[in-house]
Design a protein around this motif. Structure first.
Motif, mmCIF file in Angstrom:
data_model
loop_
_atom_site.group_PDB
_atom_site.id
_atom_site.type_symbol
_atom_site.label_atom_id
_atom_site.label_comp_id
_atom_site.label_asym_id
_atom_site.label_seq_id
_atom_site.Cartn_x
_atom_site.Cartn_y
_atom_site.Cartn_z
ATOM 1 N N ASP A 148 -6.419 -2.488 -10.061
ATOM 2 C CA ASP A 148 -7.668 -2.108 -10.283
ATOM 3 C C ASP A 148 -8.689 -2.488 -9.550
ATOM 4 O O ASP A 148 -9.268 -3.339 -10.089
ATOM 5 C CB ASP A 148 -7.863 -1.771 -11.804
ATOM 6 C CG ASP A 148 -8.883 -0.746 -12.038
ATOM 7 O OD1 ASP A 148 -9.508 -0.164 -11.089
ATOM 8 O OD2 ASP A 148 -9.466 -0.921 -13.250
ATOM 9 N N GLY A 177 0.804 -1.273 0.250
ATOM 10 C CA GLY A 177 0.023 0.011 -0.016
ATOM 11 C C GLY A 177 0.721 1.195 0.103
ATOM 12 O O GLY A 177 1.992 1.243 -0.389
ATOM 13 N N TYR A 211 -4.396 3.145 -11.152
ATOM 14 C CA TYR A 211 -4.346 2.068 -10.523
ATOM 15 C C TYR A 211 -4.080 1.910 -8.977
ATOM 16 O O TYR A 211 -3.142 2.861 -8.798
ATOM 17 C CB TYR A 211 -3.672 0.734 -10.965
ATOM 18 C CG TYR A 211 -4.096 0.544 -12.410
ATOM 19 C CD1 TYR A 211 -5.495 0.273 -12.840
ATOM 20 C CD2 TYR A 211 -2.915 -0.137 -13.254
ATOM 21 C CE1 TYR A 211 -5.522 -0.092 -14.165
ATOM 22 C CE2 TYR A 211 -3.231 -0.484 -14.602
ATOM 23 C CZ TYR A 211 -4.581 -0.504 -15.003
ATOM 24 O OH TYR A 211 -4.835 -0.777 -16.137
ATOM 25 N N GLU A 212 -4.595 1.493 -8.010
ATOM 26 C CA GLU A 212 -4.095 1.474 -6.528
ATOM 27 C C GLU A 212 -2.887 0.779 -6.506
ATOM 28 O O GLU A 212 -2.359 -0.279 -7.095
ATOM 29 C CB GLU A 212 -5.181 0.783 -5.533
ATOM 30 C CG GLU A 212 -6.300 1.615 -5.579
ATOM 31 C CD GLU A 212 -7.515 1.065 -6.438
ATOM 32 O OE1 GLU A 212 -7.115 0.461 -7.554
ATOM 33 O OE2 GLU A 212 -8.477 0.743 -5.711
ATOM 34 N N ARG A 239 -9.135 5.770 -2.809
ATOM 35 C CA ARG A 239 -8.807 4.386 -3.147
ATOM 36 C C ARG A 239 -7.289 4.234 -2.910
ATOM 37 O O ARG A 239 -6.342 4.276 -4.073
ATOM 38 C CB ARG A 239 -8.819 4.145 -4.656
ATOM 39 C CG ARG A 239 -10.326 4.095 -4.950
ATOM 40 C CD ARG A 239 -10.562 4.312 -6.334
ATOM 41 N NE ARG A 239 -9.841 3.213 -7.233
ATOM 42 C CZ ARG A 239 -9.446 3.372 -8.660
ATOM 43 N NH1 ARG A 239 -10.025 4.397 -9.099
ATOM 44 N NH2 ARG A 239 -9.102 2.380 -9.229
ATOM 45 N N VAL A 240 -6.872 4.386 -1.635
ATOM 46 C CA VAL A 240 -5.234 4.159 -1.362
ATOM 47 C C VAL A 240 -5.579 3.060 -0.304
ATOM 48 O O VAL A 240 -6.151 3.244 0.778
ATOM 49 C CB VAL A 240 -4.789 5.358 -0.794
ATOM 50 C CG1 VAL A 240 -3.357 5.367 -0.493
ATOM 51 C CG2 VAL A 240 -4.950 6.414 -1.731
ATOM 52 N N LEU A 268 -7.348 8.846 -7.304
ATOM 53 C CA LEU A 268 -7.455 7.943 -6.206
ATOM 54 C C LEU A 268 -7.736 8.608 -4.993
ATOM 55 O O LEU A 268 -8.263 8.186 -4.064
ATOM 56 C CB LEU A 268 -5.996 7.365 -6.345
ATOM 57 C CG LEU A 268 -5.610 6.355 -7.600
ATOM 58 C CD1 LEU A 268 -4.267 6.077 -6.964
ATOM 59 C CD2 LEU A 268 -6.666 5.617 -7.757
#
Length: 260
Positions: free
Chosen positions: A94, A46, A65-66, A125-126, A120
């Motif tokens: 994704d 992450g 994308y993450e 979205r992290v 994001l």
């Protein structure tokens, strides 16, 4: 049962005359997990990736994308994948689609923490950053592969039942199953070629030559501790064609996820 004693399970579930073939099919992989106090850190899950100047945060052209994980190859134990001995790999996924990206950055490139893309950030979205460590673990093919390549046509039904029970116990786990190398723990498909060209196992099980296919580079499971999820308790996979792996060419890594 998170990490069962593989050989005790083998002795109790697989006929003795199949033990030699079973051992040959085993491949070591690296179990990737959150690092505890005092454990060696090999990378992190992450957070924000570190990218070379001029390299864009991966996406599909519509959204980014993450960042899933980044791993320092110089800190890894040796694997049969024969990965580069140094450099960094970074994986992206994704969660709104089915795709992702795999990046390899050779040693010597200057990496710097990337700024979070606006899409994001606005969509939250992290994944939470968590330091990563690893341990070498045995990995095995799917139960269907074992039935096809391990058992004989004249084996009794109870032998097949024992093998199914073996697979159920081995693949049962109670925390996220992040992994580098080895056999994939696939949810929907049975696509993993698994064996590497030139290996003793490949020559034994495929004497006429390996079929076409790809082998696992890495997989990342659903991980509630850092907010990582792939549909309904899914897993993100990174697969590569063996010839490209041997050439250390990571330009065509297939990244996708499956769920239950």
């Amino acid at each position: 049962m998170v990490e069962p004693d593989l050989y005790d399970l083998m002795r109790s579930h697989i006929p003795e005359d199949h033990h030699s073939d079973f051992r040959m099919a085993i491949r070591d992989g690296l179990r990737l997990r959150h690092a505890g106090m005092g454990e060696e850190v090999i990378g992190y899950f992450g957070g924000l990736p570190e990218l070379p100047e001029g390299v864009e945060w991966p996406g599909d052209g519509k959204a980014h994308y993450e960042h899933v994980a980044s791993i320092d190859l110089a800190k890894l134990p040796a694997l049969d994948l024969n990965l580069p001995e140094s450099g960094r790999i970074s994986v992206f996924g994704d969660t709104d689609g089915w795709a992702g990206a795999f990046r390899y950055f050779p040693e010597g490139l200057v990496l710097q923490e990337a700024g979070l893309p606006a899409d994001l950030e606005s969509d939250d979205r992290v994944f939470t950053r968590a330091e990563m460590t690893c341990a070498v673990v045995p990995t095995i093919p799917s139960t269907s592969w074992l039935e096809m390549h391990l058992l004989d046509a004249d084996d009794e039904d109870k032998v097949f039942e024992q093998l199914d029970a073996f697979g159920d116990k081995f693949f049962t786990h109670s925390w996220s199953w992040h992994q580098l190398g080895g056999w994939a723990n696939e949810i929907q498909g049975d696509r993993d070629l698994g064996l590497l060209p030139g290996s003793a196992a490949a020559q034994h099980f495929y004497p006429d030559g390996l079929p076409s296919g790809r082998v696992l580079l890495a997989q990342f499971d659903t991980d509630g501790k850092i907010g990582m999820g792939w549909g309904d308790f899914g897993t993100l996979y990174c697969f590569i064609e063996p010839g490209r792996l041997a050439a250390r060419d990571f330009a065509d890594v297939e990244v996708y996820w499956e769920c239950h």
